[in-house]
Scaffold this motif. Structure first.
Motif, short mmCIF file in Angstrom:
data_model
loop_
_atom_site.label_atom_id
_atom_site.label_comp_id
_atom_site.label_asym_id
_atom_site.label_seq_id
_atom_site.Cartn_x
_atom_site.Cartn_y
_atom_site.Cartn_z
N SER A 10 29.97 50.35 9.67
CA SER A 10 29.59 51.15 10.82
C SER A 10 28.25 51.83 10.52
CB SER A 10 30.68 52.20 11.07
OG SER A 10 30.34 53.02 12.13
N ARG A 11 27.25 51.55 11.35
CA ARG A 11 25.92 52.13 11.12
C ARG A 11 25.91 53.61 11.50
NH1 ARG A 11 22.12 49.32 14.43
NH2 ARG A 11 21.76 47.81 12.79
N LEU A 12 25.41 54.42 10.59
CA LEU A 12 25.22 55.84 10.87
C LEU A 12 23.79 56.13 11.28
CD1 LEU A 12 26.32 58.80 10.72
CD2 LEU A 12 25.40 58.85 8.40
N PHE A 13 22.84 55.47 10.62
CA PHE A 13 21.44 55.81 10.85
C PHE A 13 20.54 54.59 10.68
CE2 PHE A 13 17.27 57.37 9.61
CZ PHE A 13 17.04 58.35 10.57
N LEU A 14 19.47 54.56 11.48
CA LEU A 14 18.48 53.49 11.40
C LEU A 14 17.12 54.04 11.78
CD1 LEU A 14 17.54 50.45 11.38
CD2 LEU A 14 18.22 50.40 13.78
N ASN A 15 16.12 53.78 10.93
CA ASN A 15 14.73 53.97 11.31
C ASN A 15 13.92 52.85 10.67
OD1 ASN A 15 14.01 54.76 8.67
ND2 ASN A 15 13.76 56.91 9.18
N SER A 16 12.62 52.94 10.66
CA SER A 16 11.81 51.82 10.17
C SER A 16 11.91 51.60 8.66
CB SER A 16 10.35 52.02 10.56
OG SER A 16 9.86 53.23 9.99
N ASN A 17 12.39 52.60 7.91
CA ASN A 17 12.44 52.46 6.44
C ASN A 17 13.85 52.39 5.87
OD1 ASN A 17 9.73 52.79 6.69
ND2 ASN A 17 9.55 54.45 5.24
N ASN A 56 6.45 46.73 0.39
CA ASN A 56 7.06 45.91 1.45
C ASN A 56 8.26 45.11 0.92
OD1 ASN A 56 7.19 45.33 4.16
ND2 ASN A 56 6.05 43.43 3.94
N GLU A 57 8.96 45.68 -0.04
CA GLU A 57 10.16 45.07 -0.59
C GLU A 57 11.39 45.78 -0.07
OE1 GLU A 57 10.03 45.02 -4.83
OE2 GLU A 57 8.41 43.56 -4.89
N GLN A 58 12.43 45.01 0.12
CA GLN A 58 13.71 45.57 0.55
C GLN A 58 14.55 45.88 -0.68
OE1 GLN A 58 15.83 43.57 3.75
NE2 GLN A 58 17.66 43.61 2.48
#
Length: 135
Positions: A10-17, A56-58
């Motif tokens: 369940s996703r709690l948070f998302l932004n570009s990073n 730019n690495e995950q």
């Protein structure tokens, strides 16, 4: 205690990073009656996908809630599959690098702002300035 039959995220948070998920285990399918379907869902950890904008690495983190007698093999296996599917990176190495950390932070309810909660989980694994942008 039965092992978990399946896992959900369940996703709690998302932004570009950063992307932050609850890892939930579903179990106890035999414990049911006419009023209760017998399923219990418990938070068993947290998954974090972090994009380091400088390189730019995950980077992928799996935080497992430390509990006696819990087997983590399946949790790790299915969380790795989930993160690999969620990854937008074209580099295979970004989908296969994982850091697995045990935590004692067990929270069932989180309200906005999520910044302090996420900081308490990730601690020093993600740079402070990235976490300050969570608001």
């Amino acid at each position: 205690m039965l092992e978990h039959e399946c896992y959900s995220f369940s996703r709690l948070f998302l932004n570009s990073n950063i992307e932050f998920f609850f890892i939930q285990g579903v179990n106890d399918s035999d414990n049911f009656d006419e009023y209760w379907d017998g399923r219990t869902i418990e938070v068993i950890g947290y998954a974090v996908i972090y994009i380091d904008f400088e390189t730019n690495e995950q980077k992928n983190f799996i935080y497992l809630i430390d509990k006696d007698n819990r087997k983590y093999d399946n949790v790790i296996k299915y969380t790795k599959k989930f993160i690999a599917q969620m990854s937008l990176s074209e580099k295979l190495s970004d989908r296969e690098n994982f850091k697995i950390i045990k935590t004692d932070i067990h929270v069932k309810l989180v309200s906005k702002p999520y910044k302090n909660f996420i900081k308490s989980i990730v601690k020093s694994e993600i740079p402070e300035f990235v976490l300050d942008e969570l608001d």
